[in-house]
Each structure stands twice: as C-alpha cells, then as structure tokens.
Write a protein that holds these residues in place. Structure first.
Motif, PDB file in Angstrom:
ATOM      1  N   PRO A  25       0.832  -1.209   0.000  1.00  0.00           N
ATOM      2  CA  PRO A  25       0.000   0.000   0.000  1.00  0.00           C
ATOM      3  C   PRO A  25       0.866   1.258   0.000  1.00  0.00           C
ATOM      4  N   ILE A  27       0.515   4.837   1.306  1.00  0.00           N
ATOM      5  CA  ILE A  27      -0.380   5.553   2.211  1.00  0.00           C
ATOM      6  C   ILE A  27       0.074   6.999   2.318  1.00  0.00           C
ATOM      7  N   ARG A  30      -1.350  12.646   6.520  1.00  0.00           N
ATOM      8  CA  ARG A  30      -1.452  14.078   6.807  1.00  0.00           C
ATOM      9  C   ARG A  30      -1.658  14.232   8.312  1.00  0.00           C
ATOM     10  N   GLY A  31      -0.735  14.896   8.990  1.00  0.00           N
ATOM     11  CA  GLY A  31      -0.938  15.088  10.417  1.00  0.00           C
ATOM     12  C   GLY A  31       0.359  14.943  11.182  1.00  0.00           C
ATOM     13  N   TYR A  32       0.252  14.926  12.509  1.00  0.00           N
ATOM     14  CA  TYR A  32       1.435  14.907  13.371  1.00  0.00           C
ATOM     15  C   TYR A  32       2.030  13.510  13.559  1.00  0.00           C
ATOM     16  N   PRO A  35       0.882   6.244  11.331  1.00  0.00           N
ATOM     17  CA  PRO A  35       0.129   5.103  11.882  1.00  0.00           C
ATOM     18  C   PRO A  35       1.106   4.088  12.488  1.00  0.00           C
ATOM     19  N   SER A  36       0.601   3.285  13.426  1.00  0.00           N
ATOM     20  CA  SER A  36       1.478   2.349  14.154  1.00  0.00           C
ATOM     21  C   SER A  36       2.118   1.307  13.235  1.00  0.00           C
ATOM     22  N   TYR A  37       1.478   1.007  12.094  1.00  0.00           N
ATOM     23  CA  TYR A  37       2.044  -0.046  11.230  1.00  0.00           C
ATOM     24  C   TYR A  37       3.224   0.447  10.397  1.00  0.00           C
ATOM     25  N   ARG A  39       6.698   0.942  10.473  1.00  0.00           N
ATOM     26  CA  ARG A  39       7.754   0.518  11.387  1.00  0.00           C
ATOM     27  C   ARG A  39       9.059   0.323  10.638  1.00  0.00           C
TER      28      ARG A  39
ATOM     29  N   VAL B  19      -5.585   3.114  14.909  1.00  0.00           N
ATOM     30  CA  VAL B  19      -4.443   3.672  14.171  1.00  0.00           C
ATOM     31  C   VAL B  19      -3.141   3.632  14.969  1.00  0.00           C
ATOM     32  N   ASP B  20      -3.257   3.624  16.315  1.00  0.00           N
ATOM     33  CA  ASP B  20      -2.064   3.622  17.163  1.00  0.00           C
ATOM     34  C   ASP B  20      -1.639   2.230  17.615  1.00  0.00           C
ATOM     35  N   GLN B  21      -2.373   1.179  17.228  1.00  0.00           N
ATOM     36  CA  GLN B  21      -1.998  -0.144  17.737  1.00  0.00           C
ATOM     37  C   GLN B  21      -1.884  -1.243  16.700  1.00  0.00           C
ATOM     38  N   VAL B  22      -2.432  -1.076  15.498  1.00  0.00           N
ATOM     39  CA  VAL B  22      -2.371  -2.200  14.548  1.00  0.00           C
ATOM     40  C   VAL B  22      -1.012  -2.297  13.869  1.00  0.00           C
ATOM     41  N   GLU B  23      -0.662  -3.531  13.479  1.00  0.00           N
ATOM     42  CA  GLU B  23       0.616  -3.753  12.805  1.00  0.00           C
ATOM     43  C   GLU B  23       0.449  -3.847  11.295  1.00  0.00           C
ATOM     44  N   VAL B  24      -0.800  -3.877  10.830  1.00  0.00           N
ATOM     45  CA  VAL B  24      -1.050  -3.862   9.383  1.00  0.00           C
ATOM     46  C   VAL B  24      -2.053  -2.756   9.087  1.00  0.00           C
ATOM     47  N   TYR B  37      -2.395  -4.657  -4.179  1.00  0.00           N
ATOM     48  CA  TYR B  37      -1.655  -5.240  -3.054  1.00  0.00           C
ATOM     49  C   TYR B  37      -2.536  -6.117  -2.157  1.00  0.00           C
ATOM     50  N   ARG B 173     -12.036  11.568  12.652  1.00  0.00           N
ATOM     51  CA  ARG B 173     -12.050  11.832  11.215  1.00  0.00           C
ATOM     52  C   ARG B 173     -13.204  11.095  10.526  1.00  0.00           C
ATOM     53  N   PRO B 197      -5.312  18.515  11.110  1.00  0.00           N
ATOM     54  CA  PRO B 197      -4.843  19.829  10.668  1.00  0.00           C
ATOM     55  C   PRO B 197      -4.848  20.018   9.143  1.00  0.00           C
ATOM     56  N   ASP B 198      -5.268  18.996   8.379  1.00  0.00           N
ATOM     57  CA  ASP B 198      -5.197  19.056   6.919  1.00  0.00           C
ATOM     58  C   ASP B 198      -5.784  20.342   6.361  1.00  0.00           C
TER      59      ASP B 198
END
Lengths: 316, 316
Positions: A25, A27, A30-32, A35-37, A39, B19-24, B37, B173, B197-198
C-alpha cells in the motif's frame, strides 16, 4: 508519504497511478503522527516544500525513531538542515516558489523512485509523454487565447459566482481532490470534492435539498476514456438527478494515452482555471493569508524547534 | 474492508480507532476493484447490508479469485446466497432496517473480530462502556426533551437553512465523514467534511471568499478531551479566521473515557441531530429517492447477475 497540502497530494496521485500494480500500500499521512504499522523496514517519503511544516517535521522525527528508511523532499528549512546533520538522503527542490506550484518537483521524484525501487515499470516514458502533452496544452490555455477557444477560461467563467464541487473516479480521485484545494487556495472560494461511485451512496441525496441550499454550487465531473460502462452510466445518471438542482454541471475531459497523461491533462486545465477564476474575482492567487495566520499563531507553541532539538539529540 | 456508504464507514471507524496499535494497515475500499496489493493472505471483510451492492459483489469476486481470506457481513441478498454456495463465512445481520441505521451491526463485529484475531486488545470493555453511555444519552436526546435541554434538537435548529460542514481530527475523522453522509441521506441537504490539521493547509483559504459564497454554510467542529495543545490551538485559530464568514460555528463535544466511547458519543448526537433536521425540513429521513434512482438505472447493465454467475463458476 508524509506531508501536508500541496506536499501531500503527490502521495495520493502516486497511489491512484499505481493502484493496479503495486504490491504494498502507498499511504498518504497528513498530520502529526504516523500510523502504528509504519515501522522498521517501511520506506517513508517526508515531503515539505518549505521544510518547516511542523506536522511533517513531527512525522520525520517519528520515522527516524522507528528506524524507517527515510527520504526527504524539500527546498530547505529545518528539514534540509536536519537531513544534512543526520545524514538522511534528501532530494533538493528549487526554492522561492509558491508551495502548491512546486507539485511537479514534489510528485515526479516519487514516480522516478517508484521505478528505481522496482515498484512499477514504464513510468519514465509516461512522464515524457505527459510533458509533451502539457507543452502543447500550454498554448491552448494561455492568457492570449480568447475564452471561446480557451477551455480553462471558459470553465472559470462558468464557475464564477458558485461553489465548485469536483467529482472524480478511479485514477482521477486525487486529481479531483487537488483541484478542490486549488480552487480554495488560488481562487479563494469554498470548494469540495467526492468520488464516483462512492457519492452515489450518500452525497447524491444531499442535492434533493431545496434550491436555496443547492443552487449556489457548480459540479465538475472529471471524465476519462478509461471509464468502464458502469462508471459512465453512473456519471450520466448522477448528472440527470442533479440537473436543475445545482447552478451548473461542467466537465473536464482527460487527454493522452496513459493514466499519467490523463491525470496531468485534467490537472492542468483545472489548475489554470483556478488561476483565471482568481483573476476574475480580483484576488491574488499567489498569497494565502489564512494559512499564514494559522502558521503565525502556531509559532507560539514552538513545536518545530522542540522537534528539531529532539531530532538532533538522535545524532550518534 | 470493502463496502459502500453505510457499509463502508465501519472500516474507516475501525482504522481511526486502531491507528495507534495495529501492525497492518486497515484499508477501506469503496468501488468496483480491490487495490493490487490485496492478495493471497489478506483478510477481506466484504460488507453489504442488502447483500446486493454491485460494487461490493465485484470486490467479493476479486477477493475470491485472489484467494484472500474473505468474511462477509450482510443481511441477505446475492452476497449471502453466494457465501452459502461457496462456503464463505458469513455474519448475519437482521433484515429490514435502513442500511445506514444498521451501523452497529456492521461495525461492532469488526471490533470484536479485531480482538479475536489479536489485532487489538481491551475492545470488548470499550464496547460495553460505549453501550452504557449511549443508553444514558438516549434519554437526554429523546423527542420529549425540549430544545433548551436537548443538544441534538438545538444543533438541528441551528443548522437549519445552512449547508453543514463537519470538521474532525484524529479518531474523529471517520466520525466527521459519517455525520456528513447522515446529513446528506437523512436530512437531504448538501454537506461536506474535512480534517484538522489538513484543512489548515488549503480549505481554510476558501472561507476568504465573499459572503455570497460563504454565508450559507455552518461549520461543526468535533471536539475531544484527547486533543493535544497543537490541535486545540489549530481549532481555535480556525474558528477565529472563519468567524463572521460562515453562518454559524457549532461544536459537538465527545464524552466517555475511551476512544470508542468518544467516537460513539459524537456520532450519536450528530446522527440524532440529522434526524431532527429532517423532521424540521419536513422530509422523510428513512427514504433516499436519489440512491434508488441510481440503483434502478444501473440494473439495466445486469452487472450483479453477471458477477453472481462468475462467482458460482468458481465452485469446486
């Protein structure tokens, strides 16, 4: 691809362009925060024309801390400074432009690198063909060409006095979004966008509202020879349903033989139209006072300099 | 997550929530085709409340051909029929509702399965707490509660006569997007959305336009105790800049202690407001003639039955 505004749109355009061929993907963030994925192992393009966009600096710091592979695209500022200190690869972009006018410098490198990284093929040829097409179109859309023969002037004059809403599909989704933002920034008018077939499932009902609510809008459909019969039928049905409700229904038709040429040809007509609309409205397309006010207001929080300090502390 | 309209929004909400915890990446796909994909090994949720959405049937067929792991969420229709024939797991949703009102049935299973698949933790407790919060809010927002004490009625009456634009940030969002579509479908008014903030990088300039263009809009900010100082400052600056340009500036404040509770509490107030707005405007919130016209028009192309035939031909 991390960025804001005109620096982010290249990520969306790339994703639309390659949606049928990439294996990972693409991706746009936009923002501060990333995403967690995102890495270690992820490739992060950090794009800020000025190099001082605080959201992008924030994601740049996050990407470094997560040990992502980072490539920066910028004309200078704190981002260029940090990249040099921290030995992060950087693609230099000429300084002194209006950020949104630097789109070719911010987007084309993504295409070239996508090819270099074997993410996609045959893109260099598409870029060359697109440049030739735009050179030809430049003459057709220039300020000396009268409105009757100038599609961009004609569009601007039909949009004048209305709120433009841009509808795209497939590879013209991000193009629709970009044109909406160009009407905002260049022409200083409210403007919105949406996508076919998505909008057939909700937004279309909104046009049932009374004339007082709907009559101030013009709707611009982005059209392409690549439309399948389903998409074509949906656009025609949508036009029938909203006809008489909105002030005007307009179209921009894509030209060229590749996806990329189509995207650029629509962008070009629409962007030039947004400039003519600014001139017709008597506003300066090159300045954006509201954005400057927000930036100025945000400086008090000193976020960018705190990020810079933190990033420098990562130096070995 | 593949779906359209009210069936797709669960994917966006899940993505915001995790958004803060997934790995995919959790990607929502609206349209006829899955991105390239999405291949063998991908988990595809195919969501269509009616089971007859042609775009979703098309992606269902693609997912099967690419040997993805497919789970369907539907109340019946061709999708349920095909799943039974092809032995694809299916989550049954009660029939006979307006599709957009089935959101809890289409979204909550995604949360529960995310936990079951070890994508995230502690979500069951958040769901329970959110349900309790909504039960309490139901009494506050009911039709018997007068406008002075009823936040949803008050919102509807202040939006009345304007085009609502909903602005969210972070985990709000997709909530902003959902509320925009509810104003479209339930209240039958044009409505748009954007994100902080976009929007500080483009859309904000549009509000500089003359009153004739901007005065017909009301802007609704979705607020949360989780806003960082940067986001709070941006919202306040944005409000200052657009004040006097738009008809009204409104807010919906999140409640509860978890992200999920915050999302649901804002959704609930906004959705109920969209129903009150429909009643004030004298329209029926439960019907969507424009969507029916498009669906009816598309039936001539017989796409859904061709997809069904093709899918059945995959039977071993």
């Amino acid at each position: 691809v991390s960025g804001m505004g005109g620096s982010a749109i290249g990520g969306d355009l790339l994703s639309d362009l390659l949606v049928d061929q990439v294996e990972v993907p693409i991706i746009t963030c936009r923002g501060y925060h990333l995403p967690s994925y995102v890495r270690e192992g992820a490739l992060v393009f950090t794009i800020s024309y000025s190099g001082n966009t605080e959201e992008t600096l924030s994601t740049f710091l996050e990407a470094l801390k997560r040990k992502c592979m980072v490539i920066a695209i910028t004309s200078g500022g704190r981002l260029a400074y940090l990249c040099r200190k921290l030995k992060v690869p950087i693609l230099d972009v000429p300084e002194g432009m209006v950020p949104r006018a630097a789109l070719p410098y911010l987007f084309i490198p993504l295409i070239i690198l996508a090819e270099r990284f074997n993410v996609a093929k045959g893109l260099r040829e598409q870029v060359k063909a697109a440049v030739s097409l735009l050179m030809a179109m430049r003459d057709e859309l220039g300020p000396d060409v009268p409105e009757e023969e100038n599609r961009a002037k004609e569009l601007a004059s039909r949009i004048m006095g209305t709120v433009p809403v841009v509808y795209g599909f497939g590879h013209l989704r991000a193009v629709a979004y970009r044109l909406k933002t160009q009407f905002n920034e260049n022409s200083k008018v409210p403007s919105f966008y949406n996508c076919i077939p998505d909008l057939n499932h909700d937004e279309i009902v909104g046009w049932e509202g009374e004339e007082a609510l709907t009559k101030g809008f013009s709707v611009i459909f982005l059209r392409s020879p690549r439309e399948g019969p389903e998409v074509k039928a949906r656009i025609e049905l949508t036009k029938q349903i909203i006809a008489g409700k909105v002030a005007r229904i307009l179209e921009i038709r894509a030209r060229g033989s590749s996806r990329l040429e189509e995207m650029f040809s629509v962008l070009y007509v629409g962007e030039v139209a947004s400039l003519y609309l600014a001139l017709m409205r008597g506003v300066d397309p090159s300045v954006t006072p509201s954005i400057d006010m927000v930036k100025h207001g945000m400086e008090k929080l000193k976020l960018a300099s705190r990020i810079e300090e933190h990033a420098l502390s990562l130096m070995p």
